[in-house]
Structures are given as structure tokens and as C-alpha cells.
Design a protein around this motif. Structure first.
Motif, PDB file in Angstrom:
ATOM      1  N   ASP A 184      -5.866  -5.270  -6.405  1.00  0.00           N
ATOM      2  CA  ASP A 184      -5.225  -5.692  -5.779  1.00  0.00           C
ATOM      3  C   ASP A 184      -3.598  -5.904  -7.183  1.00  0.00           C
ATOM      4  OD1 ASP A 184      -7.006  -6.466  -3.192  1.00  0.00           O
ATOM      5  OD2 ASP A 184      -7.503  -8.378  -4.152  1.00  0.00           O
ATOM      6  N   GLY A 217      -0.015   0.163  -6.793  1.00  0.00           N
ATOM      7  CA  GLY A 217       1.448  -0.125  -5.566  1.00  0.00           C
ATOM      8  C   GLY A 217       2.103  -0.606  -6.516  1.00  0.00           C
ATOM      9  N   SER A 218       3.285  -0.981  -5.739  1.00  0.00           N
ATOM     10  CA  SER A 218       4.594  -1.061  -6.551  1.00  0.00           C
ATOM     11  C   SER A 218       5.437  -2.088  -6.874  1.00  0.00           C
ATOM     12  CB  SER A 218       5.618  -1.351  -5.112  1.00  0.00           C
ATOM     13  OG  SER A 218       5.405  -2.573  -4.509  1.00  0.00           O
ATOM     14  N   ARG A 262       6.766  -5.103  -5.822  1.00  0.00           N
ATOM     15  CA  ARG A 262       6.835  -6.189  -5.022  1.00  0.00           C
ATOM     16  C   ARG A 262       5.400  -6.419  -3.882  1.00  0.00           C
ATOM     17  NH1 ARG A 262      12.132  -5.589  -1.355  1.00  0.00           N
ATOM     18  NH2 ARG A 262      12.822  -6.293  -3.752  1.00  0.00           N
ATOM     19  N   ARG A 263       4.309  -5.700  -4.050  1.00  0.00           N
ATOM     20  CA  ARG A 263       3.024  -5.509  -4.246  1.00  0.00           C
ATOM     21  C   ARG A 263       2.612  -6.066  -4.962  1.00  0.00           C
ATOM     22  NH1 ARG A 263      -1.730  -4.331  -1.916  1.00  0.00           N
ATOM     23  NH2 ARG A 263      -2.665  -2.994  -4.814  1.00  0.00           N
ATOM     24  N   ARG A 264       2.329  -5.643  -6.251  1.00  0.00           N
ATOM     25  CA  ARG A 264       1.876  -6.702  -6.901  1.00  0.00           C
ATOM     26  C   ARG A 264       2.414  -7.960  -7.596  1.00  0.00           C
ATOM     27  NH1 ARG A 264       1.509  -2.444 -11.931  1.00  0.00           N
ATOM     28  NH2 ARG A 264       1.603  -0.341 -10.595  1.00  0.00           N
ATOM     29  N   ASN A 317       1.132 -10.067  -4.000  1.00  0.00           N
ATOM     30  CA  ASN A 317      -0.878 -10.620  -4.474  1.00  0.00           C
ATOM     31  C   ASN A 317      -0.368 -11.582  -5.630  1.00  0.00           C
ATOM     32  OD1 ASN A 317      -3.010  -9.041  -2.757  1.00  0.00           O
ATOM     33  ND2 ASN A 317      -1.510  -7.462  -3.572  1.00  0.00           N
ATOM     34  N   ALA A 361       3.652  -7.075   2.537  1.00  0.00           N
ATOM     35  CA  ALA A 361       3.698  -6.758   1.657  1.00  0.00           C
ATOM     36  C   ALA A 361       2.768  -6.408   0.414  1.00  0.00           C
ATOM     37  CB  ALA A 361       4.799  -7.313   1.182  1.00  0.00           C
ATOM     38  N   CYS A 362       1.439  -6.840   0.646  1.00  0.00           N
ATOM     39  CA  CYS A 362       0.700  -6.587   0.006  1.00  0.00           C
ATOM     40  C   CYS A 362      -0.057  -5.269   0.892  1.00  0.00           C
ATOM     41  CB  CYS A 362      -0.227  -7.965   0.270  1.00  0.00           C
ATOM     42  SG  CYS A 362      -0.129  -9.001  -0.809  1.00  0.00           S
ATOM     43  N   GLU A 363       0.140  -5.043   2.118  1.00  0.00           N
ATOM     44  CA  GLU A 363      -1.143  -4.429   2.771  1.00  0.00           C
ATOM     45  C   GLU A 363       0.305  -3.077   2.728  1.00  0.00           C
ATOM     46  OE1 GLU A 363      -1.532  -5.743   6.214  1.00  0.00           O
ATOM     47  OE2 GLU A 363      -3.116  -7.703   5.284  1.00  0.00           O
ATOM     48  N   ASP A 420      -3.454  -1.757   0.981  1.00  0.00           N
ATOM     49  CA  ASP A 420      -2.659  -0.538   1.374  1.00  0.00           C
ATOM     50  C   ASP A 420      -3.738   0.674   2.665  1.00  0.00           C
ATOM     51  OD1 ASP A 420      -3.440  -0.024  -0.952  1.00  0.00           O
ATOM     52  OD2 ASP A 420      -1.066   0.215  -1.475  1.00  0.00           O
TER      53      ASP A 420
END
Lengths: 237, 237
Positions: A155, A159-160, A162-164, A167, A234-236, B79
Motif C-alpha cells: 500500500d 505507485g504514485s 498521490r496514492r501513497r 494510503n 486514489a488508492c485504487e 490498484d
DNA sequence: CGCGGCCTTGATCGCACTCAATTCTAGTGG
DNA sequence: CCACTAGAATTGAGTGCGATCAAGGCCGCG
């Protein structure tokens, strides 16, 4: 190495039988007979924000149960930086490796003012042979640690930016009130997700602009989550 | 979900007492009396490269000991991508969570052709109560899993692409001949370190140009390490 | 009030991603 | 034996995201 002033931290010897959070902790389902087997003192200690109470490489003689507050588990990477690899809350155990390893394998640092029970490994070693109930609790802690480590990797570190950060915001939600989230310093959040503090700050600002987050203090730590869906999406993504 | 053809995999029932690698495995220090307590069959299975023999979410009824070959432990991120979170070699255990959890928490995939022992959780559950020796072995496996997860996070997922790939190259060295290293596909190496396969390929090429690595096959998997220091320095930079 | 710590924001740079073409291998079938 | 194909690795060119460098604001504290 930061020396620990045990005297100032000491709050008394614990009365495990009357422990207020016993249902959550390692000794949850011990019997009277089990408690009679405890021959070394279990101490109740308090540490202030920022204090290191477990040090990587130190002789591992105790395991710690978090009573109140939050702690961060950190490892020092080969290139000299610090990596936060786990967060501990009430009921969690720090320094579990003391049962097997002669030295601790990571630092544990109080992320807030914190109360812990310090249990000598000798107590664990003798009790766990006699009590399958403690044994089961111990195995559950190991299991939880492994599972969380995998979550952390999948998690927070994938990824980006933004995602991190989304999370992290979700991971740091309060257990009692899920609409609130308490963040660490931007620097620590970076150490959790392998981002620079400026990037973390920008991303937090982004979520505020998106009206998914509303600051509840003026120092950038406590926020109300006002649009859970945006963060989850955003996480997905 | 890829169905597993157990029939083709089955190689016979295991004779644990006569096991060639027993010293390495879970049953290392069981006694004759302990073995007498095993009432469910422990099967010897073979899987080909790429086969999934543990699936995230499936009912967890067995744990697996790796006899020969290498397996990768993978998790599916929110994701939709795949993340490799652990590598298992001979003597390691896959699916340990089966002891506690009703379902598996990650996929385990044969990274080479592989032989495993499939042990019903019922055997573990009954034996571990009676045998502190097995209990100790189990705890050691948990400990190893936690430690490796931390290493993974601190080493493979931190810093520049150069540092990450150097770390993978070192992590994948042969136990018997440390001058050799067997890499996965560039795609899998990316899934281990959160890099794109092109970036991984460029970094491997870089180390070849630096004369730290010499290809021993023509498909980019087996390499000789000719300058260990350069690789180690990159990990500390 | 000044100071230090932390957060925020802006401007620029460089590394890793993306898109794309090429090569090599192994496998298949004529 | 060669042609063809699919999968994997390599390499190149251009883009964009996050790092870096830098400045300014806010808060708590002596």
C-alpha cells in the motif's frame, strides 16, 4: 545511540491481573495459575514523544506492550537514512524479536507521549512453555506483524505519490472516530512512503484543495476526512 | 484464479523421518514420539515454473515446505498490480498464515520447477501443542518472515533505481556459490522493487558495462559477479 | 521580540516512466 | 532445415513526476 533514562520513565510495577487493557494484550487469556509463574517484575514505563525505547543492535532483554499512545518502528538503511516500517498502537507489541534474537532488529520510538509495559523475555520464555494460551497470543502477534509488513509494502510503497499519501491518510485514521486522522511530521510520512517531505506536503495540500480533508489544528497534524471516496479512489487508481 | 491440477503435481506421500533436507525444515528436531502423532498424510508435490500453488483468499488448509527450487510470494495491490513481497528457497515455509487465518493472504508461485511438502494444518495444530520443539521451529519461521519483510522494505524499496537493482542482484546470489546470481524476469524484478521493466533492464546493462556483472547465459538470467565492491558501494551510496 | 522547528509554496532539474522499435530465443509447424 | 510466432530483453527518444534548491509563513518558546 541515545541513552534511555529508565528512572524518569519508571511508573511502577504492573498489576497485570487488574490491567485496564488486558483484553487487548499479550496476557489476555492467562489464568491465575499462569500469573503465579511470573517471577520477574513487569514494569510500567512512560516515554515522551521522540524518545527511543528500543534500539537496533541493543541486547534484547524485554518485550514491550503499548498501553497508550503511538510508536513508530524504524530501521536504518545501508545508505544511512531512516525508514519507518511499522506503526504500533495500544495493544501492539514492540521488540517481539527479543524472544529469539540476542539483539533488537529495529528502533522503536515514541511518536506521542506513551505508556508501555516492559516484560522481561525470561517471563515470556518460561510462561509460553506452560501456557498454550500465551503461545497462541504470541503467534497471533507474529502473524499480525507479517501481515502488516505485507500491507505496508503493497500500500504505502507502491505507485504514485498521490496514492501513497492517500494510503497514509487512511492508515492513520483514529480507531474510535474514523472521520479523523492524525498524521506524523511530513518528514516521518516521507520515511514511511519513500517520499521527500516537500512532496508529502504538496499532496496533503492537494487533498485539502479537493475538500477531502479539513485541518482541525494549525500545525498540520489533525485532519477531518470529509470525502472518503476521493481518497479511496486514489488508492485504487 | 488458475486451477491447480493436484493429480499431476502429486509425487507421493512424504516419509518425513527419512527426509533428505529434514535438518532445514519445520520438522527438524521432532522425536519418534512426535512423528507418531502425525495422523494426516503429508504429500510430496511438484509444480512447474509459473504455477500458483497458494492463492490469496483460498481456504487455508495446508502449509508448504520448499524442498527444491525457488518460489515467489505475491500480493495483489488495491490498484490491480502485482507486488512480489518475498522469495522462498529450500527449507522455507509458504502459507504459514494457514495456522491462524481461514484464508491465505498472498499468492505463492513457483519461480522455478519446484518440489514442496504439503502439510495439513491439522497436523501442525495438534503437534505444536504437544511438541515445544515444533513450536520453537514455527516461531523461528515467523521471526524470519518478519525480519525479511523489514529487509525487503529497507533494501529493495528505498532510494534510486541503481541502488534497488544492485540490492536485488546481491539478494539473489546463490547460497552455495556467492559469485553467481540468478535473476528473475525483468518484469518480476520490477514487481519486487517497484520499478518498470525497462528501468531494471537499463540498470542491469549498466552493471555489465561497469564490469561488475558478466552474463553466463544468453537470456539474461544467470550472471557472474565480478566486482562485488561496486555493487555494495551502490547500496550504501 | 527573536529564534528554531516545521509546514508550505515556487522554480528548476534530472531520473524514471512511457511509447516505440529492434534483437534474441525458444517453440511450432511446414 | 527454415519460416513464422510469441515472449522476453535491450535500447532509444521524449515526457512528466518527484527531487532539489530556495524563500517565506506560522507556531511555540525563552
Amino acid at each position: 545511540m541515545i541513552p534511555i533514562d529508565v528512572q524518569s520513565a519508571w511508573q511502577g510495577t504492573s498489576d497485570c491481573r487488574g490491567c485496564g487493557i488486558r483484553a487487548m494484550v499479550l496476557f489476555a487469556d492467562l489464568t491465575e495459575a499462569d500469573f503465579a509463574e511470573i517471577h520477574a517484575p513487569i514494569d510500567n514505563l512512560a516515554y515522551k514523544t521522540g524518545e527511543h525505547f528500543v534500539l537496533e543492535g541493543d541486547r534484547a532483554q524485554y518485550i514491550y506492550t503499548i498501553r497508550t499512545g503511538v510508536a513508530k518502528v524504524a530501521r536504518n538503511t545501508a545508505d544511512g537514512r531512516v525508514r519507518i516500517v511499522q506503526i504500533l498502537k495500544a495493544g501492539d507489541v514492540a521488540g517481539l524479536e527479543a524472544v529469539l534474537s540476542p539483539t533488537y532488529e529495529s528502533d522503536v520510538i515514541a511518536a506521542t507521549d506513551i505508556h508501555v509495559c516492559r516484560i522481561p523475555t525470561s517471563v515470556i520464555k518460561t510462561l509460553s512453555v506452560k501456557s498454550p494460551r500465551l503461545q497462541a497470543q504470541l503467534t497471533q502477534r507474529w502473524h499480525k506483524a507479517v501481515k502488516q509488513a505485507g500491507d505496508w509494502l503493497a500500500d504505502l510503497n507502491f505507485g504514485s505519490a498521490r496514492r501513497r499519501v492517500a494510503n497514509i491518510i487512511l492508515k492513520m485514521r483514529h480507531d474510535d472516530d474514523p472521520s479523523l486522522t492524525s498524521l506524523f511530521s511530513r518528514h516521518d510520512m516521507g520515511a514511511m512512503s519513500d517520499l521527500k517531505l516537500e512532496t508529502v506536503s504538496r499532496e496533503v495540500s492537494y487533498w485539502i484543495k479537493q475538500e477531502a480533508l479539513v485541518p482541525k489544528d494549525r500545525v498540520g497534524r489533525l485532519y477531518e476526512i470529509t470525502d472518503l471516496r476521493k481518497l479511496e479512489q486514489a488508492c485504487e487508481a
